[in-house]
Motif scaffolding. Structure first.
Motif, PDB file in Angstrom:
ATOM      1  N   TYR A 181       0.961  -1.267   0.063  1.00  0.00           N
ATOM      2  CA  TYR A 181       0.127   0.004  -0.104  1.00  0.00           C
ATOM      3  C   TYR A 181       0.847   1.166  -0.105  1.00  0.00           C
ATOM      4  CZ  TYR A 181      -4.611   2.019   0.345  1.00  0.00           C
ATOM      5  OH  TYR A 181      -5.668   2.921   0.036  1.00  0.00           O
ATOM      6  N   SER A 182       0.827   2.082   1.051  1.00  0.00           N
ATOM      7  CA  SER A 182       1.840   3.303   1.175  1.00  0.00           C
ATOM      8  C   SER A 182       3.075   2.865   1.802  1.00  0.00           C
ATOM      9  CB  SER A 182       0.794   4.319   1.722  1.00  0.00           C
ATOM     10  OG  SER A 182       0.492   3.970   3.092  1.00  0.00           O
ATOM     11  N   THR A 183       3.418   1.780   2.511  1.00  0.00           N
ATOM     12  CA  THR A 183       4.374   1.673   3.115  1.00  0.00           C
ATOM     13  C   THR A 183       5.728   1.201   2.310  1.00  0.00           C
ATOM     14  OG1 THR A 183       3.139   0.801   4.859  1.00  0.00           O
ATOM     15  CG2 THR A 183       5.452   0.471   5.106  1.00  0.00           C
ATOM     16  N   PRO A 184       6.844   2.113   2.217  1.00  0.00           N
ATOM     17  CA  PRO A 184       7.837   2.001   1.177  1.00  0.00           C
ATOM     18  C   PRO A 184       8.713   0.780   1.951  1.00  0.00           C
ATOM     19  CG  PRO A 184       8.325   3.862   2.534  1.00  0.00           C
ATOM     20  CD  PRO A 184       6.931   3.378   2.692  1.00  0.00           C
ATOM     21  N   SER A 185       9.706  -0.021   1.019  1.00  0.00           N
ATOM     22  CA  SER A 185      10.341  -1.207   1.522  1.00  0.00           C
ATOM     23  C   SER A 185      11.117  -0.805   2.745  1.00  0.00           C
ATOM     24  CB  SER A 185      11.275  -1.368   0.468  1.00  0.00           C
ATOM     25  OG  SER A 185      10.652  -1.880  -0.739  1.00  0.00           O
ATOM     26  N   TYR A 186      11.932   0.618   2.644  1.00  0.00           N
ATOM     27  CA  TYR A 186      12.838   0.651   3.844  1.00  0.00           C
ATOM     28  C   TYR A 186      12.147   0.622   5.325  1.00  0.00           C
ATOM     29  CZ  TYR A 186      11.430   5.667   4.340  1.00  0.00           C
ATOM     30  OH  TYR A 186      10.822   6.988   4.304  1.00  0.00           O
ATOM     31  N   LYS A 187      10.617   0.582   5.266  1.00  0.00           N
ATOM     32  CA  LYS A 187       9.863   0.867   6.500  1.00  0.00           C
ATOM     33  C   LYS A 187       9.333  -0.705   6.653  1.00  0.00           C
ATOM     34  CE  LYS A 187       8.678   5.439   7.225  1.00  0.00           C
ATOM     35  NZ  LYS A 187       7.592   6.426   7.155  1.00  0.00           N
ATOM     36  N   GLN A 188       9.617  -1.808   5.551  1.00  0.00           N
ATOM     37  CA  GLN A 188       9.149  -2.977   5.912  1.00  0.00           C
ATOM     38  C   GLN A 188      10.097  -3.919   6.475  1.00  0.00           C
ATOM     39  OE1 GLN A 188       6.633  -4.691   2.772  1.00  0.00           O
ATOM     40  NE2 GLN A 188       6.842  -2.603   1.626  1.00  0.00           N
ATOM     41  N   PHE A 189      11.353  -3.914   5.667  1.00  0.00           N
ATOM     42  CA  PHE A 189      12.277  -4.906   5.963  1.00  0.00           C
ATOM     43  C   PHE A 189      13.631  -4.514   5.951  1.00  0.00           C
ATOM     44  CE2 PHE A 189      10.477  -5.346   1.710  1.00  0.00           C
ATOM     45  CZ  PHE A 189      11.380  -4.840   1.060  1.00  0.00           C
ATOM     46  N   ASN A 190      14.617  -5.076   6.480  1.00  0.00           N
ATOM     47  CA  ASN A 190      15.896  -4.634   6.771  1.00  0.00           C
ATOM     48  C   ASN A 190      16.906  -5.496   5.739  1.00  0.00           C
ATOM     49  OD1 ASN A 190      17.865  -2.797   7.573  1.00  0.00           O
ATOM     50  ND2 ASN A 190      18.149  -4.027   9.749  1.00  0.00           N
ATOM     51  N   VAL A 191      16.575  -5.872   4.722  1.00  0.00           N
ATOM     52  CA  VAL A 191      17.458  -6.548   3.898  1.00  0.00           C
ATOM     53  C   VAL A 191      17.474  -5.525   2.377  1.00  0.00           C
ATOM     54  CG1 VAL A 191      17.565  -8.772   4.521  1.00  0.00           C
ATOM     55  CG2 VAL A 191      15.592  -8.209   3.030  1.00  0.00           C
ATOM     56  N   GLN A 192      18.687  -5.771   1.571  1.00  0.00           N
ATOM     57  CA  GLN A 192      18.285  -5.140   0.272  1.00  0.00           C
ATOM     58  C   GLN A 192      17.678  -5.855  -0.744  1.00  0.00           C
ATOM     59  OE1 GLN A 192      22.189  -4.318  -1.223  1.00  0.00           O
ATOM     60  NE2 GLN A 192      21.348  -2.977  -2.808  1.00  0.00           N
ATOM     61  N   HIS A 193      17.824  -7.072  -0.689  1.00  0.00           N
ATOM     62  CA  HIS A 193      17.173  -7.968  -1.649  1.00  0.00           C
ATOM     63  C   HIS A 193      16.043  -8.965  -0.864  1.00  0.00           C
ATOM     64  CE1 HIS A 193      19.846  -6.078  -4.431  1.00  0.00           C
ATOM     65  NE2 HIS A 193      20.784  -6.714  -4.039  1.00  0.00           N
ATOM     66  N   LEU A 194      15.038  -9.166  -1.105  1.00  0.00           N
ATOM     67  CA  LEU A 194      13.983 -10.083  -0.492  1.00  0.00           C
ATOM     68  C   LEU A 194      14.470 -11.407  -0.957  1.00  0.00           C
ATOM     69  CD1 LEU A 194      10.647  -8.379  -0.822  1.00  0.00           C
ATOM     70  CD2 LEU A 194      11.980  -9.149   1.542  1.00  0.00           C
ATOM     71  N   SER A 195      15.299 -11.630  -1.905  1.00  0.00           N
ATOM     72  CA  SER A 195      15.823 -13.032  -2.113  1.00  0.00           C
ATOM     73  C   SER A 195      16.879 -13.521  -1.057  1.00  0.00           C
ATOM     74  CB  SER A 195      16.487 -12.985  -3.393  1.00  0.00           C
ATOM     75  OG  SER A 195      17.410 -12.183  -3.562  1.00  0.00           O
ATOM     76  N   GLU A 196      17.358 -12.747  -0.313  1.00  0.00           N
ATOM     77  CA  GLU A 196      18.167 -13.140   0.690  1.00  0.00           C
ATOM     78  C   GLU A 196      17.524 -13.730   1.960  1.00  0.00           C
ATOM     79  OE1 GLU A 196      20.343  -9.623   2.259  1.00  0.00           O
ATOM     80  OE2 GLU A 196      20.222  -8.548   0.258  1.00  0.00           O
ATOM     81  N   ARG A 197      16.174 -13.590   1.962  1.00  0.00           N
ATOM     82  CA  ARG A 197      15.048 -14.379   2.843  1.00  0.00           C
ATOM     83  C   ARG A 197      15.546 -16.032   2.796  1.00  0.00           C
ATOM     84  NH1 ARG A 197      13.766 -10.750   6.319  1.00  0.00           N
ATOM     85  NH2 ARG A 197      12.120  -9.217   5.900  1.00  0.00           N
ATOM     86  N   ALA A 198      15.755 -16.250   1.399  1.00  0.00           N
ATOM     87  CA  ALA A 198      15.967 -17.696   1.071  1.00  0.00           C
ATOM     88  C   ALA A 198      17.236 -18.538   1.940  1.00  0.00           C
ATOM     89  CB  ALA A 198      16.253 -17.947  -0.467  1.00  0.00           C
ATOM     90  N   LYS A 199      18.213 -17.782   2.320  1.00  0.00           N
ATOM     91  CA  LYS A 199      19.468 -18.352   2.926  1.00  0.00           C
ATOM     92  C   LYS A 199      18.599 -18.764   4.295  1.00  0.00           C
ATOM     93  CE  LYS A 199      22.667 -14.792   1.580  1.00  0.00           C
ATOM     94  NZ  LYS A 199      23.039 -13.338   2.098  1.00  0.00           N
ATOM     95  N   ALA A 200      17.896 -18.006   5.105  1.00  0.00           N
ATOM     96  CA  ALA A 200      17.353 -18.484   6.339  1.00  0.00           C
ATOM     97  C   ALA A 200      16.848 -20.066   6.114  1.00  0.00           C
ATOM     98  CB  ALA A 200      16.413 -17.685   6.980  1.00  0.00           C
TER      99      ALA A 200
END
Ligand code: TPP
Length: 365
Positions: A181-200
């Motif tokens: 909606y109106s919330t930009p990426s930098y207020k949502q998560f603290n990784v540069q690329h969401l593909s980094e989530r895969a590592k976990a």
């Protein structure tokens, strides 16, 4: 330039489907402004390379679990433009029989699981579908998509974890358009690329230009074939931009002007068109024919929907509850062991018996 090697006709079909996706949404916006659409309108202008590209690499028998900006996936998988237009105009013959005016539709004959409106909640369902394919030893794959906002929900993480542990034939596609909606990426998560989530979750993850349809096909195609070969799930982040507001009620004035202008230069349709022309694959005549076909399909869909009847008011309560009552009735009707798993057992059959027996064995340990 790209590893994706398609016959000329396939590339033009992809271009057609991207054009059709955009044109269908433009028609719907016009109908909305004329007060002819029931409910809100949520479009995905700018997502066409991601939605069409991701679905194009699937085979018959594969499944998609789409999100609310995935008209392109529906059209690739075979949902008819007439059905989509009936849905938006909430006609009695729409896929939800006029109960819902949104793209919350599915059709298991086309391998489309209807989306769940609560963000992220479709992803555990996608795990269930992929688990079924694995248990039945089918060489099929599930492709589940979600937005960047949905990646911040519990079900997203549960689904990635479960899919990884069970090595499911499942590809998660994140349509990262920079805003929930109106919330930009930098207020949502603290990784540069969401593909980094895969590592976990110890699964492959990659980020791709979501406005380049061939790049999307190459990346998602690789993940799909890995899943098909039994190598387990992957995560693909497609970076894109939502050109219009969250819905037509949203002016999206929270998006900085410079950012919007930067993304508008990367319009996925214009880029693909330029590529096809540069490669000598799209003549002026072929382009005109595609435009004409798109116009005719949209005209037909709108005409068909407008001629279709509205739902009968007297039927409003129909199709809301299961016809033979809730599962809990099994317990009330005097079953020996009225537990939930046994109720499911009776209602659905063998696969749940197996699960319930396994659960009992575990609980006795
Ligand atoms: C759990 C939950 N919270 C809030 C909403 C309301 N809502 C619907 S779409 C949306 C934005 C979703 O953002 P994102 O996942 O990034 O997808 P996008 O709309 O940008 O494609 C919100 C907040 C919802 N449907 N479910």
């Amino acid at each position: 330039m790209h590893g994706v090697r398609q016959a000329k006709v396939d590339l033009l079909q992809i271009f057609y489907l991207m054009r059709l996706t955009r044109a269908m949404e433009e028609r719907t916006r016009t109908l909305f402004l004329q007060g002819r659409v029931v409910g809100g309108v949520y479009t995905a202008q700018g997502h066409e390379a991601t939605t069409v590209g991701a679905a194009m690499v699937l085979h018959d028998g594969d499944c998609i679990v789409p999100q609310h900006r995935d008209l392109g996936m529906h059209l690739v998988r075979g949902t008819s433009p007439r059905a989509v237009m009936c849905q938006w105009l909430a006609r009695g013959n729409s896929p939800t029989l006029g109960r819902d005016g949104q793209i919350h539709i599915g059709d298991m004959h086309h391998g489309i699981v209807p989306m769940i409106s609560m963000l992220g909640e479709s992803l555990p369902v996608a795990c269930g579908v992929a688990m079924t394919m694995k248990m039945r030893k089918r060489a099929n794959v599930v492709l589940a998509s979600c937005g960047d906002g949905a990646t911040n929900t519990g079900p997203f993480h549960e689904a990635l974890n479960f899919a990884s542990v069970q090595k499911l034939p499942l590809v998660f596609v994140i349509e990262n358009n920079g805003y929930a909606y109106s919330t930009p990426s930098y207020k949502q998560f603290n990784v540069q690329h969401l593909s980094e989530r895969a590592k976990a979750y110890n699964i492959p993850g990659e980020s791709v230009d979501g406005n380049d349809v061939l790049a999307v096909m190459e990346s998602v195609g690789r993940a799909v074939e890995n899943a098909r070969s039994g190598a387990g799930p992957s995560l693909v982040e497609c970076k894109t931009f939502r050109v219009r507001g969250h819905s037509e009620a949203d002016k999206a004035d929270y998006v900085p002007k410079e950012l919007r202008e930067e993304w508008l230069k990367k319009d996925p349709l214009k880029r693909f068109e330029t590529y096809l022309e540069h490669e000598g694959l799209l003549s002026a005549r072929a382009k005109a024919e595609i435009e004409e076909r798109v116009r005719a399909v949209c005209d037909d869909a709108v005409h068909y929907a407008e001629q279709s009847p509205e739902p009968e008011a007297a039927t409003v309560a129909e199709y809301v509850f299961a016809p033979d009552g809730p599962i809990a009735i099994v317990g009330e009707s005097g079953a020996d062991d009225p537990r939930y798993v046994n109720a499911l057992d009776q209602r659905i059959g063998a696969p749940f018996s197996t699960i319930s027996r396994t659960e009992e064995a575990i609980s006795r340990r």
